[in-house]
Enzyme design. Structure first.
Site, PDB file in Angstrom:
ATOM      1  CG  ASP A   9      -1.638   1.173   1.525  1.00 11.91           C
ATOM      2  OD1 ASP A   9      -2.213   1.803   0.422  1.00 11.91           O
ATOM      3  OD2 ASP A   9      -1.864   1.693   1.981  1.00 11.91           O
ATOM      4  CG  LEU A  10       1.847   5.646  -2.263  1.00 13.88           C
ATOM      5  CD1 LEU A  10       3.141   5.668  -2.042  1.00 13.88           C
ATOM      6  CD2 LEU A  10       1.675   6.630  -2.926  1.00 13.88           C
ATOM      7  CG  ASP A  11      -1.718   7.404   1.391  1.00 14.45           C
ATOM      8  OD1 ASP A  11      -0.971   8.231   0.199  1.00 14.45           O
ATOM      9  OD2 ASP A  11      -2.715   7.855  -0.152  1.00 14.45           O
ATOM     10  CB  THR A  17       0.157  10.381   1.241  1.00 15.21           C
ATOM     11  OG1 THR A  17       0.963   9.559   1.773  1.00 15.21           O
ATOM     12  CG2 THR A  17       1.632  11.499   0.672  1.00 15.21           C
ATOM     13  CE  LYS A  45      -4.387   6.151   9.751  1.00 13.74           C
ATOM     14  NZ  LYS A  45      -3.255   5.183  10.255  1.00 13.74           N
ATOM     15  N   GLY A  46      -6.675   4.474   3.559  1.00 11.34           N
ATOM     16  CA  GLY A  46      -7.405   2.912   2.344  1.00 11.34           C
ATOM     17  C   GLY A  46      -9.381   3.015   2.167  1.00 11.34           C
ATOM     18  CB  VAL A  47     -11.559   4.604   2.597  1.00  9.97           C
ATOM     19  CG1 VAL A  47     -13.318   4.803   2.141  1.00  9.97           C
ATOM     20  CG2 VAL A  47     -11.749   3.555   4.088  1.00  9.97           C
ATOM     21  NE  ARG A  49      -9.894  11.471  -4.971  1.00 14.93           N
ATOM     22  CZ  ARG A  49      -9.035  12.597  -5.799  1.00 14.93           C
ATOM     23  NH1 ARG A  49      -9.920  13.136  -6.909  1.00 14.93           N
ATOM     24  NH2 ARG A  49      -8.429  12.146  -6.443  1.00 14.93           N
ATOM     25  CB  SER A 114      -1.466   3.317  -3.836  1.00 20.50           C
ATOM     26  OG  SER A 114      -2.869   4.568  -3.009  1.00 20.50           O
ATOM     27  CB  ALA A 115      -7.631   3.266  -2.719  1.00 25.40           C
ATOM     28  CB  SER A 116      -3.919   7.339  -3.289  1.00 22.62           C
ATOM     29  OG  SER A 116      -3.838   8.890  -3.864  1.00 22.62           O
ATOM     30  CE  LYS A 117      -9.816   7.586  -8.748  1.00 21.80           C
ATOM     31  NZ  LYS A 117     -11.360   7.970  -7.948  1.00 21.80           N
ATOM     32  CE  LYS A 145      -5.682  -0.356  -1.044  1.00 19.83           C
ATOM     33  NZ  LYS A 145      -5.112  -0.095  -0.390  1.00 19.83           N
ATOM     34  CD  GLU A 169      -3.563  -1.430   2.849  1.00 17.05           C
ATOM     35  OE1 GLU A 169      -3.403  -0.646   4.065  1.00 17.05           O
ATOM     36  OE2 GLU A 169      -4.312  -1.584   1.197  1.00 17.05           O
ATOM     37  CG  ASP A 170      -1.789   2.479   6.825  1.00 17.63           C
ATOM     38  OD1 ASP A 170      -1.958   2.480   5.361  1.00 17.63           O
ATOM     39  OD2 ASP A 170      -1.937   3.226   6.448  1.00 17.63           O
TER      40      ASP A 170
HETATM   41  P1  B16 Z   1      -6.780   9.394  -3.272  1.00 16.85           P
HETATM   42  P2  B16 Z   1      -3.842   3.750   0.451  1.00 16.85           P
HETATM   43  C1  B16 Z   1      -5.916   5.474   0.386  1.00 16.85           C
HETATM   44  O1  B16 Z   1      -4.745   5.671  -0.159  1.00 16.85           O
HETATM   45  C2  B16 Z   1      -5.306   6.514   1.037  1.00 16.85           C
HETATM   46  O2  B16 Z   1      -5.729   6.538   2.440  1.00 16.85           O
HETATM   47  C3  B16 Z   1      -6.983   7.015   1.392  1.00 16.85           C
HETATM   48  O3  B16 Z   1      -7.172   8.019   2.478  1.00 16.85           O
HETATM   49  C4  B16 Z   1      -7.280   8.170  -0.002  1.00 16.85           C
HETATM   50  O4  B16 Z   1      -8.848   8.727   0.759  1.00 16.85           O
HETATM   51  C5  B16 Z   1      -7.724   6.817  -0.962  1.00 16.85           C
HETATM   52  O5  B16 Z   1      -6.004   6.785  -1.075  1.00 16.85           O
HETATM   53  C6  B16 Z   1      -8.186   7.908  -1.862  1.00 16.85           C
HETATM   54  O6  B16 Z   1      -7.090   9.211  -2.057  1.00 16.85           O
HETATM   55  O7  B16 Z   1      -8.270  10.701  -3.220  1.00 16.85           O
HETATM   56  O8  B16 Z   1      -5.652  10.251  -3.438  1.00 16.85           O
HETATM   57  O9  B16 Z   1      -7.784   9.119  -4.734  1.00 16.85           O
HETATM   58  O10 B16 Z   1      -3.610   3.706   2.177  1.00 16.85           O
HETATM   59  O11 B16 Z   1      -4.786   2.672  -0.486  1.00 16.85           O
HETATM   60  O12 B16 Z   1      -2.625   3.983  -0.488  1.00 16.85           O
HETATM   61 MG    MG Z   2      -3.103   3.578   3.896  1.00 13.25          MG
END
Ligand code: B16
Ligand code: MG
Length: 222
Positions: A9-11, A17, A45-47, A49, A114-117, A145, A169-170
């Site tokens: 996982d990233l964040d 972040t 966390k991990g959820v 946007r 990562s769930a982050s775009k 996730k 994962e965190d």
């Molecule tokens: P974005 P991860 C997740 O990243 C974050 O933990 C979570 O807080 C955030 O809402 C999600 O990415 C979406 O991120 O808004 O940048 O697309 O922990 O899965 O690396």
């Molecule tokens: Mg994370």
């Protein structure tokens, strides 16, 4: 059995972040008059946007038009992007590079789920882009996730069967995603929070790769 890949996982795992997501969501919640504390942040966390904003709206009992919802998502992301503007390789958590080096030396592939775009931008800023064998794209997976989709997509991209993958994962939602993907789960954080993980380390510099590999081995030996 030896694992063929470790999918990170990233964040909150490779960099902090998570803190910037927290600040950006807190600003949105405050604007809406919704209390947003660290417990809420742990749940987000991990959820992704959209679902994070839905959580805040639900907490405040707020309903809104789709256009306003979209606007808030944009505002949160703009704020988040401004907070991460100065991220550089110094923001990489201690222990990450040495862990990656050991994995490469053991011929174990490295993936990112990562769930982050914004993940591609963040790993580019951190200077670790080239170290990944495959980077998942959160924008193309159907379910975020705790669904297993992103971890399965990365395993597929790495051409490794899920049972040969270890996920790191965190987040509670992230550990659930790893378990639903039928992978061995390593948690980064608090054992009392990440109860579904097979092993938990406080942070990446505490992560003992030999312990992970031997625990994976005894877990998969039948
Ligand atoms: P974005 P991860 C997740 O990243 C974050 O933990 C979570 O807080 C955030 O809402 C999600 O990415 C979406 O991120 O808004 O940048 O697309 O922990 O899965 O690396
Ligand atoms: Mg994370």
């Amino acid at each position: 059995m030896k694992p063929s890949a470790v999918i990170f996982d990233l964040d909150g795992v490779l960099t902090d972040t998570a803190e910037f997501h927290y600040l950006a969501w807190k600003a949105i919640a405050t604007r809406l008059g919704v209390d947003f504390n660290l417990d809420d942040n742990e749940k987000l966390k991990g959820v992704d946007r959209e679902n994070s904003l839905l959580y805040i709206l639900e907490k405040g009992g707020i309903a809104m038009e789709a256009s306003q919802f979209k606007q808030l998502l944009c505002d949160k992301n703009e704020h988040y992007l401004s907070l991460i503007a100065d991220i550089n390789p110094n923001h990489l958590f201690a222990g990450v590079l040495s862990c990656f080096r050991k994995l490469k030396a053991s011929n174990i592939k490295i993936g990112l789920a990562s769930a982050s775009k914004n993940a591609a931008l963040v790993i580019n800023k951190l200077g670790i882009e080239a170290l990944f064998d495959y980077v998942g794209d959160a924008a193309v997976v159907t379910h975020s996730k705790p669904a297993p989709d992103i971890f399965l997509a990365v395993a597929n991209g790495l051409k490794v069967a899920p049972e040969y993958c270890i996920g790191v994962e965190d987040a509670v939602a992230g550990v659930q995603a790893i378990k639903s993907a039928n992978m061995f789960a390593v948690g980064i954080g608090d054992t009392k929070v990440l109860t579904q993980a097979e092993l938990v380390f406080a942070n990446m510099s505490e992560l003992d790769l030999n312990k992970v590999l031997s625990s994976y081995q005894s877990n998969t030996a039948t």
